[in-house]
Design a protein around this motif. Structure first.
Motif, PDB file in Angstrom:
ATOM      1  N   ARG A 193      28.206  64.591  35.960  1.00  0.00           N
ATOM      2  CA  ARG A 193      28.964  64.512  37.235  1.00  0.00           C
ATOM      3  C   ARG A 193      28.693  66.027  37.891  1.00  0.00           C
ATOM      4  O   ARG A 193      28.417  67.105  37.298  1.00  0.00           O
ATOM      5  CB  ARG A 193      30.387  64.390  37.195  1.00  0.00           C
ATOM      6  CG  ARG A 193      30.714  62.952  36.654  1.00  0.00           C
ATOM      7  CD  ARG A 193      32.204  62.722  36.633  1.00  0.00           C
ATOM      8  NE  ARG A 193      32.430  61.524  36.421  1.00  0.00           N
ATOM      9  CZ  ARG A 193      33.484  60.979  36.181  1.00  0.00           C
ATOM     10  NH1 ARG A 193      34.654  61.567  36.567  1.00  0.00           N
ATOM     11  NH2 ARG A 193      33.828  59.535  35.815  1.00  0.00           N
ATOM     12  N   THR A 204      25.873  58.177  41.714  1.00  0.00           N
ATOM     13  CA  THR A 204      27.057  57.101  42.280  1.00  0.00           C
ATOM     14  C   THR A 204      28.108  58.110  42.822  1.00  0.00           C
ATOM     15  O   THR A 204      28.252  59.176  42.116  1.00  0.00           O
ATOM     16  CB  THR A 204      27.698  56.383  41.206  1.00  0.00           C
ATOM     17  OG1 THR A 204      26.820  55.533  40.414  1.00  0.00           O
ATOM     18  CG2 THR A 204      28.968  55.588  41.617  1.00  0.00           C
ATOM     19  N   VAL A 205      28.336  57.823  44.215  1.00  0.00           N
ATOM     20  CA  VAL A 205      29.129  59.039  44.799  1.00  0.00           C
ATOM     21  C   VAL A 205      30.700  58.498  44.301  1.00  0.00           C
ATOM     22  O   VAL A 205      31.332  57.227  44.664  1.00  0.00           O
ATOM     23  CB  VAL A 205      28.898  58.849  46.335  1.00  0.00           C
ATOM     24  CG1 VAL A 205      30.011  59.755  47.073  1.00  0.00           C
ATOM     25  CG2 VAL A 205      27.490  59.045  46.839  1.00  0.00           C
ATOM     26  N   LEU A 206      31.431  59.541  43.864  1.00  0.00           N
ATOM     27  CA  LEU A 206      32.717  59.216  43.388  1.00  0.00           C
ATOM     28  C   LEU A 206      33.665  59.687  44.489  1.00  0.00           C
ATOM     29  O   LEU A 206      34.661  59.086  44.683  1.00  0.00           O
ATOM     30  CB  LEU A 206      33.132  59.964  42.136  1.00  0.00           C
ATOM     31  CG  LEU A 206      32.002  59.494  40.821  1.00  0.00           C
ATOM     32  CD1 LEU A 206      32.516  60.416  39.621  1.00  0.00           C
ATOM     33  CD2 LEU A 206      32.239  58.049  40.737  1.00  0.00           C
ATOM     34  N   SER A 207      33.494  60.781  45.090  1.00  0.00           N
ATOM     35  CA  SER A 207      34.339  61.219  46.236  1.00  0.00           C
ATOM     36  C   SER A 207      33.514  61.986  47.258  1.00  0.00           C
ATOM     37  O   SER A 207      32.582  62.655  46.982  1.00  0.00           O
ATOM     38  CB  SER A 207      35.476  61.943  45.749  1.00  0.00           C
ATOM     39  OG  SER A 207      35.123  63.359  44.889  1.00  0.00           O
ATOM     40  N   PRO A 244      29.028  57.313  51.504  1.00  0.00           N
ATOM     41  CA  PRO A 244      30.432  57.581  51.253  1.00  0.00           C
ATOM     42  C   PRO A 244      30.761  57.194  49.728  1.00  0.00           C
ATOM     43  O   PRO A 244      29.985  56.684  49.013  1.00  0.00           O
ATOM     44  CB  PRO A 244      31.119  56.456  52.258  1.00  0.00           C
ATOM     45  CG  PRO A 244      30.177  55.233  52.370  1.00  0.00           C
ATOM     46  CD  PRO A 244      28.976  55.989  52.347  1.00  0.00           C
ATOM     47  N   PRO A 245      31.813  57.204  49.352  1.00  0.00           N
ATOM     48  CA  PRO A 245      32.438  57.015  47.774  1.00  0.00           C
ATOM     49  C   PRO A 245      31.843  55.610  47.683  1.00  0.00           C
ATOM     50  O   PRO A 245      32.211  54.730  48.490  1.00  0.00           O
ATOM     51  CB  PRO A 245      33.720  57.337  48.005  1.00  0.00           C
ATOM     52  CG  PRO A 245      34.160  58.178  48.886  1.00  0.00           C
ATOM     53  CD  PRO A 245      32.981  58.268  50.205  1.00  0.00           C
ATOM     54  N   GLY A 246      31.553  55.470  46.428  1.00  0.00           N
ATOM     55  CA  GLY A 246      31.139  54.063  46.059  1.00  0.00           C
ATOM     56  C   GLY A 246      29.589  53.652  46.269  1.00  0.00           C
ATOM     57  O   GLY A 246      29.092  52.782  45.759  1.00  0.00           O
ATOM     58  N   SER A 247      28.818  54.565  47.109  1.00  0.00           N
ATOM     59  CA  SER A 247      27.420  54.317  47.206  1.00  0.00           C
ATOM     60  C   SER A 247      26.630  54.564  45.970  1.00  0.00           C
ATOM     61  O   SER A 247      27.195  55.393  45.293  1.00  0.00           O
ATOM     62  CB  SER A 247      26.982  55.122  48.259  1.00  0.00           C
ATOM     63  OG  SER A 247      27.789  55.074  49.669  1.00  0.00           O
ATOM     64  N   THR A 261      29.425  63.672  42.658  1.00  0.00           N
ATOM     65  CA  THR A 261      28.584  62.367  42.354  1.00  0.00           C
ATOM     66  C   THR A 261      28.256  62.398  41.026  1.00  0.00           C
ATOM     67  O   THR A 261      28.434  63.254  40.103  1.00  0.00           O
ATOM     68  CB  THR A 261      27.160  62.790  42.820  1.00  0.00           C
ATOM     69  OG1 THR A 261      26.397  63.989  42.188  1.00  0.00           O
ATOM     70  CG2 THR A 261      27.053  62.805  44.453  1.00  0.00           C
ATOM     71  N   LYS A 294      30.007  68.371  41.066  1.00  0.00           N
ATOM     72  CA  LYS A 294      30.734  68.718  42.119  1.00  0.00           C
ATOM     73  C   LYS A 294      30.590  70.003  43.051  1.00  0.00           C
ATOM     74  O   LYS A 294      30.102  71.127  42.502  1.00  0.00           O
ATOM     75  CB  LYS A 294      32.246  69.221  41.540  1.00  0.00           C
ATOM     76  CG  LYS A 294      33.281  69.451  42.374  1.00  0.00           C
ATOM     77  CD  LYS A 294      34.711  70.136  41.871  1.00  0.00           C
ATOM     78  CE  LYS A 294      35.038  69.282  40.410  1.00  0.00           C
ATOM     79  NZ  LYS A 294      36.299  69.928  40.371  1.00  0.00           N
ATOM     80  N   TYR A 348      31.765  67.357  47.600  1.00  0.00           N
ATOM     81  CA  TYR A 348      31.452  65.746  46.853  1.00  0.00           C
ATOM     82  C   TYR A 348      31.535  65.947  45.590  1.00  0.00           C
ATOM     83  O   TYR A 348      31.247  66.944  44.914  1.00  0.00           O
ATOM     84  CB  TYR A 348      30.257  64.966  47.654  1.00  0.00           C
ATOM     85  CG  TYR A 348      29.058  66.020  47.309  1.00  0.00           C
ATOM     86  CD1 TYR A 348      28.430  65.822  46.010  1.00  0.00           C
ATOM     87  CD2 TYR A 348      28.430  66.764  48.294  1.00  0.00           C
ATOM     88  CE1 TYR A 348      27.352  66.422  45.431  1.00  0.00           C
ATOM     89  CE2 TYR A 348      27.171  67.267  48.056  1.00  0.00           C
ATOM     90  CZ  TYR A 348      26.699  67.264  46.703  1.00  0.00           C
ATOM     91  OH  TYR A 348      25.552  67.909  46.205  1.00  0.00           O
TER      92      TYR A 348
END
Length: 160
Positions: free
Chosen positions: A64, A85-88, A108-111, A132, A66, A130
């Motif tokens: 991940r 994967t975008v988490l936030s 956006p998140p979920g992408s 990822t 940040k 963000y």
């Protein structure tokens, strides 16, 4: 039933399944277990966490990343294919060998973004922090297209 069909049906029962290092038993990683650390190849305020695997070795890994608001990761490439994967937050990524804000796409998140290996790209935490999650087959590599953009310049390279 023919002998061939019988052998095919029985084959999966006779196969010994190999596991990836550290993945031979069930485990989970909870948000509070994530260990965020600086990574020499990123600007000092960006953090990386190893979630699964060993990114510096051959084999699958999940990390991940940040990035706090405002941070730019200048044009770089990775030798390995990656799935982000975008988490936030909103993840801005652009393709090319020069940083160009007009080429940024917002996710956006979920992408989920599939980035083939050796694709020059750049990131910007343009609107907010963000996070990822990156899944790939290691070893992890990161090469800046312009040596002056590499935070490791003058330092010994460190791997996660």
């Amino acid at each position: 039933m023919s002998d061939n069909k019988q052998a095919v049906m029985e084959a999966p029962q006779n196969v010994v399944r190999a596991h990836q290092p550290g993945q031979e038993v069930f485990k989970s990683v909870l948000p509070e277990d994530i260990d965020w650390k600086p990574f020499a190849a990123f600007p000092p305020s960006v953090r990386l966490a190893v979630v699964v695997g060993h990114p510096s070795e051959r084999g699958p890994y999940t990390i991940r990343v940040k990035a706090p608001h405002g941070v730019k990761l200048m044009p770089h490439r990775h030798p390995e294919d990656r799935v982000y994967t975008v988490l936030s937050g909103v993840f801005y990524i652009g393709l090319g060998d020069q940083f160009d804000a007009d080429k940024l796409q917002a996710y956006p998140p979920g992408s989920v973004i599939v980035l083939p290996g050796d694709t020059p790209h750049f990131h910007w935490a343009k609107s907010s922090e963000y996070i990822t999650q990156v899944t790939a087959i290691g070893p992890l590599g990161l090469e800046y297209l312009n040596a002056k953009d590499d935070p490791r310049a003058g330092d010994a390279q460190r791997e996660p």
